[in-house]
Structure formats: C-alpha cells, structure tokens
Scaffold this active site. Structure first.
Site, PDB file in Angstrom:
ATOM      1  CE  LYS A  71     -27.668 -19.219  50.779  1.00 26.93           C
ATOM      2  NZ  LYS A  71     -29.086 -18.901  50.138  1.00 26.93           N
ATOM      3  CD  GLU A 112     -21.206 -12.661  37.707  1.00 26.93           C
ATOM      4  OE1 GLU A 112     -20.815 -11.475  37.842  1.00 26.93           O
ATOM      5  OE2 GLU A 112     -22.318 -13.946  36.876  1.00 26.93           O
ATOM      6  CB  CYS A 115     -24.661 -10.660  35.798  1.00 23.14           C
ATOM      7  SG  CYS A 115     -25.917 -11.396  37.159  1.00 23.14           S
ATOM      8  CD  GLU A 124     -24.757  -5.372  39.817  1.00 22.27           C
ATOM      9  OE1 GLU A 124     -24.374  -5.951  41.085  1.00 22.27           O
ATOM     10  OE2 GLU A 124     -24.611  -6.200  39.055  1.00 22.27           O
TER      11      GLU A 124
HETATM   12  C1  SIN Z   1     -26.925 -12.778  32.924  1.00 21.97           C
HETATM   13  O1  SIN Z   1     -26.188 -11.669  32.607  1.00 21.97           O
HETATM   14  O2  SIN Z   1     -26.437 -13.282  34.083  1.00 21.97           O
HETATM   15  C2  SIN Z   1     -26.977 -13.836  32.098  1.00 21.97           C
HETATM   16  C3  SIN Z   1     -26.161 -14.294  30.815  1.00 21.97           C
HETATM   17  C4  SIN Z   1     -26.364 -13.192  29.908  1.00 21.97           C
HETATM   18  O3  SIN Z   1     -27.860 -13.194  28.949  1.00 21.97           O
HETATM   19  O4  SIN Z   1     -25.854 -12.536  28.980  1.00 21.97           O
END
Ligand code: SIN
Length: 499
Positions: A178, A253, A287, A388
């Site tokens: 998904k 995550e 992220c 965040e």
């Molecule tokens: C992310 O942060 O989602 C991608 C991974 C990265 O660039 O460290």
C-alpha cells in the site's frame, strides 16, 4: 517537460497479475504547481481480500523457487530500473516535488537495493553449530513468513519500498504494497517493471487506498503475517496496536528529531554545508532531516552568522528545474503543520532568525513552498526542539560542553539519526557510544543512509526492527532450528550428554 501516458494518469491496482480498475478515485497533485497529474484508486477492503488470497496461493510456489533464481528477477528488475532511471527520476520529482538531483539519488538507491538483495539470493545465511550430542547435526535456516504487507510513505516513494519489498521477495515471500496515495506513480512503475521482468503473478501486488480501510484490512487479513510500516509516530502506534491484537509481527519506522552537534574544534565551513544539506534538502521532509543544531557556545555566534548567510543562497522552486536546490512541501496539510510550529516557536520565546513564511514562486503560485527557517535561542524542552515538524525548520540550541551536547541530543522521544562535527578522535568514539540513535554520522549531516546498512532507530522511532541492510531479512523471515540425529538411537538432549 515530462508527460504522462494515459495509463500513468489513470492508475489501477495490480492484483494477482491483473491491472484492476476501481471506480472510486482520488486526484494526485504535483506539489510544485498544484496541478492534477493523475487519479489513483481509493480501494475498499475487498481489494485486500483478493490480493491476500491470491498472494497466499502464489507464495507457496514462489517459496519453492531456489533463492538464486528468485534473485535473478531482482537483478533483471534492477537493470530495468537503471535503464529507466531518468524517466523514473522525473516522475518522482513530478509527484513528490523533490529536486531532480535528489530524485536521481533516490532511484539509484532502489537500483542499489535490487543488486544488493539479489546478492542475498546466494547467501541468506543460516548457521550450523555443534550439537551437544554425538552423531547429531544442528543448524538454523531462514524461512519466508508467507505474505507480507508493506505500507510506505510519500517522502521516499521508491527507495523505502525497495528497502522493504526486495528483502521480502528474495526471501520467498509475496508482497502486498500500500503506497502513499500522494505518490502512486513510483508504485505503478515498479509494479510494471516486475511484471515485464517476469515475476510470477501475485508475488508483488499494489493496492492503493487509505490507511483506515486498506491499511486496516491488511492488518486484519490472516494471510498477511508481517506488516512493515514507515510513517508518522501517531499512525505507527495505531498500526502496532492493531497488529498486536492479531499477534502479527510489525516493523515500524516512525521518524526522528535529528540533531547535528557542533563542537568548538569543528570545521565550520563543513558544518554549514552539512546543515544546509541535511536540514533543507528534500525541504526537510526526510525522517533523518536535521531539525536541531546543538552548538558549543564558543562557536555559536560564528556558526549562526555563516549559516544565515549561506541560507540566502538556497534557490527554491520547481524540482524539475535543475537550478533549484529546494523543491516544494508535499501538500497544504504539510504546509499547515509547518506554519503551526512557526507560531508555536514564536510563542515559546525562540527567536525567528530567518524564514518562517510560506513562499510564492513566480509562475508556480499554486505550489506549496516554504522558506528555509532558522530559530535561535531555542532551549531543549521547547516543542519546536522536541516534536517532528517535517519541513525546512531548524532550531539552534547552545550548550556549554560535550556532555551537555550529548544529553541534549538524547533528550527527545525519537532516536533515528544524529551527527557530530569534531576533530577530536576521543570525542568521536565517546559520541558513537553515547548517542542513543540508530544512525550516527561523524563530520557529516544527519542524512545519507546507504542501503547495505541497517536503517531505523531507537525509542519513539521504531520497535527494534530495521529496514535495508541484511537486518531487513530478519523482518521477513522466520528462523527454523533443525536437528538431524544420525546415531540410530534415541538421544535425549540435556539428559544423555554423557553417553
Ligand atoms: C530518510 O530519511 O527517510 C531517507 C534516508 C536518508 O537520507 O538518510
């Protein structure tokens, strides 16, 4: 300017090898200019029933295909991705907004993952170990779990999908995917590549729709044994709770509040480059994006001045124009969230040193742009330093020494990525030991994960699992312990060991 084919504009689910039309559709927008680029299914739960039932049957055959042969399909898909890299990258920028250079980097990440996981087809190592009994052999092996569900976000619409689906496929599982409905083009392209590469029907299926309906149906379907999710902390907690009710394995995550630590001996020019790239690249929508800079008081003023100067040179606009370094925010909801945190920061008493406003780009008035933003005079406990934001907003926090810097880094509920700039080798190793994140960088910003290393984090970032790297195999396989007794007699473990 890239143009979409009729198929790309009218997306369909990919269920058991068939492109399946759905009447209920949603519009997909280009975040650079707010124009509609495609329509994506808003599927009902029955799409998951069809996908899961057919995947259950297809997976039984797939698991019997030798892993090196399964891997060959990944090699083939990786090669096709490489051949189509430029088009994939342009489509990615079109639907996600990230600048074309970064889009190429993301597609490359997917290609790397294909070749890396194809190599696993000839490893997938288990262990052999001595038995405690004579004439007995002991070993452990990885087995596929069956059908797995992956739920992926819009910020890395192809890379994150490959971190999850490629280890699952090479291990002998069927995957139901998904994708985010904000960025469905990458899912469509990847599914078509696997179809052309000859992956048996049912092994990779794509069902578009909402988390509440499609995501929930994935969690509830008994054929789907694992859910691998990347997204917000709030949604991840719900996914984990629902999976818990079904005793379903779940890998999460859920973002970060990542910091760059700057010590008094750091190379400030390098620090500025590292912060610009990791805080404002992808408009802060990674992220792992840097959203806090924890700086030693001795260099705080210099860093602040140089950073503010360098921020003025960041060019913002349509990601398909290679002159631009920063593209748009994904949508209005993303912009509203950032604007909310600007107000929170001001109310908390932080100083807005740069940015803080939505930006109108000429000829792209309906795009979702935001100024690179720096808050100074931020204290560790402020919400802008704890929550965040997922945008180009950085908080500068001054500290007195190394110990305070480490404590400040760790005093957030997330634990994804951290970084330290210093020339002192002792501090490098102390930081490596004491920073409580799943990823640590030394003399580089907080972004830039490589696919052969584990990706994920501690505390509120995850639940102990990892994407990519060989570690991802642990999510999509079960360990089986096998004992072969060739003594011809009954031997009882722990009892007949003296015999
Ligand atoms: C992310 O942060 O989602 C991608 C991974 C990265 O660039 O460290």
């Amino acid at each position: 300017m890239i143009t979409l084919t009729k198929e790309e504009r009218n997306l369909k689910n990919f269920i058991n090898g068939e492109w399946t039309e759905v009447t209920n559709k949603e519009k997909v927008y280009n975040p650079a200019n707010g124009e509609v680029i495609a329509e994506v299914p808003n599927s009902g739960a029955e799409a998951i029933t069809q996908a899961a039932e057919s995947a259950r049957i297809a997976q039984r055959e797939w698991a019997l295909v030798p892993a090196p042969q399964r891997a060959e399909l990944l090699y083939k898909a990786g090669t096709m991705m490489k051949e189509r890299k430029e088009r994939l990258s342009q489509l990615l920028t079109l639907e996600n907004g990230k600048v074309i250079e970064e889009a190429r980097g993301e597609v490359q990440e997917g290609i790397d993952m294909a070749f890396y996981m194809a190599g696993e087809g000839r490893r997938l190592f288990g262990q052999t170990t001595p038995s405690e009994l004579k004439d007995k052999f002991a070993m452990s092996e990885r087995c596929p779990v069956g059908v797995v569900g992956i739920i992926t976000p819009w910020n890395f619409p192809i890379a994150i999908a490959t971190w999850k689906s490629f280890p699952a496929i090479v291990s002998g599982n069927a995957v139901i995917w998904k994708p985010s409905s904000e960025t469905p083009l990458m899912a469509n392209e990847l599914a078509r590549i696997f179809e052309e590469a000859g992956l048996p029907k049912g092994i990779l299926q794509v069902v578009y729709g909402s988390g509440a309906i499609v995501g929930q149906a994935m969690i509830e379907h008994d054929a789907i044994r694992v859910i691998s999710f990347t997204g917000s902390n709030e949604t991840g907690r719900k996914v984990a709770t629902e999976c818990g009710k079904q005793l379903k394995k779940v890998s999460l995550e859920m973002g970060g509040k990542n910091a760059v630590i700057v010590m008094e001996d750091a190379d400030i020019d390098l620090v500025v480059e590292g912060i610009l790239w990791s805080a404002f690249g992808t408009s802060g929508q990674r992220c792992t994006a840097c959203s806090r800079v924890i700086v030693h008081k001795a260099v705080r003023k210099t860093l602040e001045e140089r950073l503010l100067k360098a921020m003025k040179n960041l060019t913002i606009g349509d990601g398909l124009d290679s002159n631009n370094k920063i593209g748009p925010i994904i949508n209005q909801t993303g912009l509203d969230k950032i604007l909310k945190y600007i107000e929170i920061g001001k109310e908390e008493g932080a100083k807005l040193a740069a940015g803080g406003k939505q930006l109108t780009v000429e000829n792209y008035e309906k795009g979702f742009y935001f100024e690179p933003t720096l808050f100074t005079d931020v204290s560790i406990d402020m919400r802008i330093a704890q929550e965040e934001i997922f945008g180009p907003v950085v908080s500068l926090i001054e500290v007195n020494n190394f110990e305070e810097a480490i404590a400040a880094n760790n005093k957030v509920k997330y634990g994804l990525s951290s970084s330290i700039f210093t020339k002192d080798v002792n501090r490098v190793f102390q930081a490596q030991r004491d920073l409580d994140t799943g990823i640590v960088y030394v003399n580089a910003g907080t972004t830039g994960a490589e696919i052969h290393l584990p990706f994920g984090g501690t505390k509120g970032t995850g639940n102990g699992h990892r994407d990519s790297g060989v570690q991802a195999l642990d999510v999509f396989t079960e360990w089986k312990a096998v004992y072969v007794d060739y003594s011809g007699k009954l031997q009882r473990a722990q009892i007949d060991t003296d015999a």
